[in-house]
Scaffold this active site. Structure first.
Site, PDB file in Angstrom:
ATOM      1  N   ARG A  51      10.208 -32.697  28.831  1.00 16.54           N
ATOM      2  CA  ARG A  51      10.497 -31.999  30.097  1.00 16.54           C
ATOM      3  C   ARG A  51      11.094 -30.627  29.859  1.00 16.54           C
ATOM      4  O   ARG A  51      11.074 -29.784  30.717  1.00 16.54           O
ATOM      5  CB  ARG A  51      11.546 -32.804  30.882  1.00 16.54           C
ATOM      6  CG  ARG A  51      10.993 -34.010  31.558  1.00 16.54           C
ATOM      7  CD  ARG A  51      12.047 -34.616  32.392  1.00 16.54           C
ATOM      8  NE  ARG A  51      13.213 -34.952  31.563  1.00 16.54           N
ATOM      9  CZ  ARG A  51      14.131 -35.846  31.899  1.00 16.54           C
ATOM     10  NH1 ARG A  51      14.026 -36.468  33.045  1.00 16.54           N
ATOM     11  NH2 ARG A  51      15.149 -36.115  31.120  1.00 16.54           N
ATOM     12  N   LYS A 150      10.848 -50.498  21.036  1.00 19.87           N
ATOM     13  CA  LYS A 150      11.843 -51.172  21.841  1.00 19.87           C
ATOM     14  C   LYS A 150      12.854 -50.206  22.467  1.00 19.87           C
ATOM     15  O   LYS A 150      13.049 -49.127  21.912  1.00 19.87           O
ATOM     16  CB  LYS A 150      12.525 -52.245  21.013  1.00 19.87           C
ATOM     17  CG  LYS A 150      13.506 -51.734  19.976  1.00 19.87           C
ATOM     18  CD  LYS A 150      14.385 -52.869  19.567  1.00 19.87           C
ATOM     19  CE  LYS A 150      15.795 -52.427  19.539  1.00 19.87           C
ATOM     20  NZ  LYS A 150      16.203 -51.565  18.468  1.00 19.87           N
ATOM     21  N   ASP A 179       7.916 -52.345  15.492  1.00 19.61           N
ATOM     22  CA  ASP A 179       9.179 -52.959  15.100  1.00 19.61           C
ATOM     23  C   ASP A 179       9.404 -52.388  13.708  1.00 19.61           C
ATOM     24  O   ASP A 179       8.693 -52.770  12.773  1.00 19.61           O
ATOM     25  CB  ASP A 179       9.069 -54.481  15.048  1.00 19.61           C
ATOM     26  CG  ASP A 179      10.395 -55.098  14.658  1.00 19.61           C
ATOM     27  OD1 ASP A 179      11.031 -54.580  13.721  1.00 19.61           O
ATOM     28  OD2 ASP A 179      10.799 -56.081  15.265  1.00 19.61           O
ATOM     29  N   HIS A 180      10.332 -51.445  13.574  1.00 21.69           N
ATOM     30  CA  HIS A 180      10.373 -50.709  12.308  1.00 21.69           C
ATOM     31  C   HIS A 180      10.695 -51.610  11.118  1.00 21.69           C
ATOM     32  O   HIS A 180      10.417 -51.258   9.981  1.00 21.69           O
ATOM     33  CB  HIS A 180      11.306 -49.487  12.390  1.00 21.69           C
ATOM     34  CG  HIS A 180      12.763 -49.796  12.268  1.00 21.69           C
ATOM     35  ND1 HIS A 180      13.505 -50.250  13.320  1.00 21.69           N
ATOM     36  CD2 HIS A 180      13.625 -49.715  11.222  1.00 21.69           C
ATOM     37  CE1 HIS A 180      14.757 -50.436  12.924  1.00 21.69           C
ATOM     38  NE2 HIS A 180      14.856 -50.108  11.651  1.00 21.69           N
ATOM     39  N   GLU A 218      25.538 -54.786   9.595  1.00 25.16           N
ATOM     40  CA  GLU A 218      25.709 -53.325   9.586  1.00 25.16           C
ATOM     41  C   GLU A 218      27.194 -53.003   9.555  1.00 25.16           C
ATOM     42  O   GLU A 218      27.998 -53.727  10.146  1.00 25.16           O
ATOM     43  CB  GLU A 218      25.112 -52.716  10.854  1.00 25.16           C
ATOM     44  CG  GLU A 218      23.633 -52.941  10.995  1.00 25.16           C
ATOM     45  CD  GLU A 218      23.097 -52.251  12.231  1.00 25.16           C
ATOM     46  OE1 GLU A 218      22.792 -51.059  12.140  1.00 25.16           O
ATOM     47  OE2 GLU A 218      23.018 -52.887  13.284  1.00 25.16           O
ATOM     48  N   ASP A 237      18.963 -56.329  20.987  1.00 25.48           N
ATOM     49  CA  ASP A 237      18.778 -55.172  20.103  1.00 25.48           C
ATOM     50  C   ASP A 237      18.215 -55.573  18.741  1.00 25.48           C
ATOM     51  O   ASP A 237      17.413 -54.842  18.156  1.00 25.48           O
ATOM     52  CB  ASP A 237      20.137 -54.467  19.926  1.00 25.48           C
ATOM     53  CG  ASP A 237      20.031 -53.144  19.176  1.00 25.48           C
ATOM     54  OD1 ASP A 237      19.168 -52.334  19.555  1.00 25.48           O
ATOM     55  OD2 ASP A 237      20.797 -52.932  18.222  1.00 25.48           O
ATOM     56  N   HIS A 242      13.596 -57.639  15.520  1.00 24.71           N
ATOM     57  CA  HIS A 242      13.627 -57.606  14.052  1.00 24.71           C
ATOM     58  C   HIS A 242      13.823 -58.984  13.429  1.00 24.71           C
ATOM     59  O   HIS A 242      13.109 -59.387  12.515  1.00 24.71           O
ATOM     60  CB  HIS A 242      14.749 -56.699  13.542  1.00 24.71           C
ATOM     61  CG  HIS A 242      14.760 -55.330  14.157  1.00 24.71           C
ATOM     62  ND1 HIS A 242      13.614 -54.651  14.472  1.00 24.71           N
ATOM     63  CD2 HIS A 242      15.782 -54.514  14.523  1.00 24.71           C
ATOM     64  CE1 HIS A 242      13.941 -53.469  14.991  1.00 24.71           C
ATOM     65  NE2 HIS A 242      15.248 -53.366  15.034  1.00 24.71           N
ATOM     66  N   LYS A 341      27.443 -55.639  14.198  1.00 26.43           N
ATOM     67  CA  LYS A 341      27.917 -54.293  13.871  1.00 26.43           C
ATOM     68  C   LYS A 341      29.357 -54.415  13.383  1.00 26.43           C
ATOM     69  O   LYS A 341      30.045 -55.364  13.716  1.00 26.43           O
ATOM     70  CB  LYS A 341      27.870 -53.415  15.115  1.00 26.43           C
ATOM     71  CG  LYS A 341      26.448 -53.320  15.692  1.00 26.43           C
ATOM     72  CD  LYS A 341      26.083 -51.921  16.053  1.00 26.43           C
ATOM     73  CE  LYS A 341      24.670 -51.802  16.564  1.00 26.43           C
ATOM     74  NZ  LYS A 341      23.727 -51.252  15.591  1.00 26.43           N
TER      75      LYS A 341
HETATM   76  C1  BG6 Z   1      17.614 -50.620  15.581  1.00 27.47           C
HETATM   77  C2  BG6 Z   1      18.774 -50.999  16.445  1.00 27.47           C
HETATM   78  O1  BG6 Z   1      16.421 -51.188  16.057  1.00 27.47           O
HETATM   79  O2  BG6 Z   1      17.835 -51.095  14.262  1.00 27.47           O
HETATM   80  C3  BG6 Z   1      20.055 -50.440  15.891  1.00 27.47           C
HETATM   81  O3  BG6 Z   1      18.565 -50.511  17.757  1.00 27.47           O
HETATM   82  C4  BG6 Z   1      20.232 -50.848  14.450  1.00 27.47           C
HETATM   83  O4  BG6 Z   1      21.169 -50.872  16.662  1.00 27.47           O
HETATM   84  C5  BG6 Z   1      18.980 -50.527  13.651  1.00 27.47           C
HETATM   85  O5  BG6 Z   1      21.325 -50.137  13.940  1.00 27.47           O
HETATM   86  C6  BG6 Z   1      19.064 -51.092  12.251  1.00 27.47           C
HETATM   87  O6  BG6 Z   1      17.983 -50.618  11.511  1.00 27.47           O
HETATM   88  P1  BG6 Z   1      18.082 -50.392   9.939  1.00 27.47           P
HETATM   89  O7  BG6 Z   1      16.711 -49.923   9.562  1.00 27.47           O
HETATM   90  O8  BG6 Z   1      19.159 -49.379   9.719  1.00 27.47           O
HETATM   91  O9  BG6 Z   1      18.417 -51.722   9.381  1.00 27.47           O
END
Ligand code: BG6
Length: 494
Positions: A51, A150, A179-180, A218, A237, A242, A341
């Site tokens: 935008r 997501k 989904d990375h 994390e 999340d 994941h 976290k």
């Molecule tokens: C994301 C979440 O999909 O994955 C985050 O939204 C999280 O909250 C992250 O921190 C973790 O990904 P990675 O690749 O750092 O393990």
């Protein structure tokens, strides 16, 4: 080892939300790296779109900064930077208005035969409106692919609504749901480990496996994302996507091939076989926690509520779940999942603990015999460890020790581990959906998650507090210890 490059076709990639955080931290650096490796064919274009009214020069300056911030100086030679920035252009367009869309159509039109990718790096509320604009400006060609990620809904119902909105404009083979975690090198290694070795498959079942643990821990807090995070929480999340994807890769039957649908069919069967957690089960089989102030990353850190700037929130920053898969292979084998976290270390791993030996031939002085464990470490220090009992070296009788056969991928292969987005973006261009979630998978995952969310939100209980820098609330320890098992902590065993 030299990385191998699989060439991709000429493409046009339009990034909606081009000036946002995802584009800045992940997409632009990942595309730059692919260009550096020579994978992006000359003439391929990257068109930023948002935008904001920006000139092409403003956008290239933004991209240059994003790359400088996220790619080490030694990996960004001037000639590649120049080449990459040349590929960029920018169009101002808004999902809510028609202005700008004709410009985008004009930019794309001369190359209508190319692979055309629309990456919707925006909030899910814009997925439907953006897709409508793509349709009304006739931008969807047979070679068009739409990428989303997501949050794919907040519940089964909202995920279905999103899928329907997208499905009205593009067909399922054109939709790439990221989904990375599936793009992480070690996650794919799970498939190599299971299906390229004959060793594990015969013991990969309830006859031989005692239980499985999946931990994604994390040290970070919500890092300025409290606005989003407070509407999501750890279950939505991390677990819905994941962690359930990891569980599927561990538990699925061998697919007939690595073709996208062969793989996704098998993952879907696992999701559908998850035993529903409802009613009292939610109380007994799940634990939710929220961190309070403590110490992490070597310093004092605020609690979640302070980060949020609010006196109360029921959002969980930690979840532990005992899941079970009701099928022939896994009946009776618990899958313990935990993620949170502000835990003591950043570690993601899958631990498969095998059953104890049926009978010991050794006398008491040999010491205890621990069960074999296979540990697949996703990050950091990617690798695989197989814990075995061996004889303590030297004289002194038969004494046994528990030691790992330890393979660190960094030591074994001297190669840079590409970021998940590098692989996933190139897979989109190649038209390979194997590492992307199909609509029915996402909806099946929500079907399992929904009753847990509903029960939590109906309950007067608040998440159990844990101090930042600890392994979550004590109830998470009790969850597994009630079954006579413990969470795996590598440093206890080393
Ligand atoms: C994301 C979440 O999909 O994955 C985050 O939204 C999280 O909250 C992250 O921190 C973790 O990904 P990675 O690749 O750092 O393990």
């Amino acid at each position: 080892m030299t990385p191998r490059i699989i060439p991709v076709e000429l493409f046009d990639l339009v990034v909606f939300g081009a000036t946002g955080v995802l584009s800045q931290r992940k997409l632009l650096p990942a595309l730059f790296h692919r260009d550096l490796q020579g994978q992006i064919p000359p003439g391929s274009r990257i068109i930023g779109c948002s935008r904001r009214t920006l000139s092409r020069e403003d956008f290239t300056a933004f991209a240059r900064k994003a790359i400088e911030d996220h790619v080490p100086a030694s990996e960004r030679p001037d000639d590649v930077m120049g080449r990459f920035l040349e590929r960029l252009s920018y169009v101002t367009a808004d999902a809510a208005q028609d202005a700008g869309w004709a410009d985008l159509a004009q930019t794309l039109k001369p190359e209508a035969d190319r692979v055309r990718v629309f990456y919707l790096a925006v909030g899910p509320d814009l997925f439907g409106p953006l897709c409508e604009k793509l349709a009304s400006f006739d931008l969807v060609t047979p070679r068009t692919r739409v990428v989303i990620e997501k949050p794919l809904g907040k519940s089964g119902a909202s995920a279905r609504a999103l899928n329907e909105a997208i499905g009205r404009v593009v067909s399922e083979p054109q939709v790439y749901r990221i989904d990375h975690y599936l793009g992480k090198e070690t996650v794919q290694n799970l498939m190599a480990l299971r299906f390229a070795n004959a060793l594990f498959e015969p013991v990969w079942n309830s006859g031989h496996v005692d239980h499985v643990q999946i931990t994604v821990a994390e040290t970070l807090g919500v890092e300025g994302r409290a606005g989003y995070y407070d509407t999501a929480g750890a279950l939505r999340d991390m677990v819905q996507n994941h962690m359930l994807q990891l569980l599927c890769l561990v538990a699925m039957e061998p697919p007939t091939s690595t073709a996208a649908n062969a793989l996704r069919d098998e993952k879907l069967k696992v999701l559908k076989a998850l035993k529903p957690i409802t009613g009292d089960g939610v109380q007994n089989l799940t634990v939710r926690g929220q961190y309070r102030a403590g110490a992490a990353n070597g310093g004092a850190v605020k609690g979640y509520l302070e980060e949020l700037g609010s006196a109360s929130s029921k959002t969980e920053t930690f979840v532990a779940i005992k899941a079970e898969i009701a099928n022939w292979r896994w009946s009776g084998v618990p899958f313990y999942l935990r993620t949170g976290k502000r835990l003591p270390s950043r570690v993601s791993e899958i631990v498969v603990t095998f059953k104890p030996i049926p009978h010991s031939v050794f006398d008491g002085q040999a010491g205890p015999i621990a069960p074999n464990r296979l540990v697949i470490r996703l990050q950091p220090d990617e690798g695989v460890k197989l814990w075995l009992m061996i004889k303590d070296p030297g004289p002194g009788g038969m004494r046994l020790s528990y030691v790992p056969l330890d393979m660190s991928f960094a030591d074994a292969f001297n190669v840079r581990n590409p970021d998940a987005y590098e692989r996933l973006l190139m897979d989109v261009v190649r038209g390979n959906q194997a590492l992307f979630m199909r609509r029915d998978e996402v909806e099946a995952a929500w079907e399992w998650i929904d009753p847990i969310l509903e029960s939590w939100s109906a309950s007067a209980e608040i998440p159990k507090q844990y101090t930042a820098g600890t392994w979550g609330p004590s109830a998470a320890v009790a969850l597994i210890e009630r079954d006579g098992r413990t969470w795996y902590e590598d440093h206890d065993l080393d």
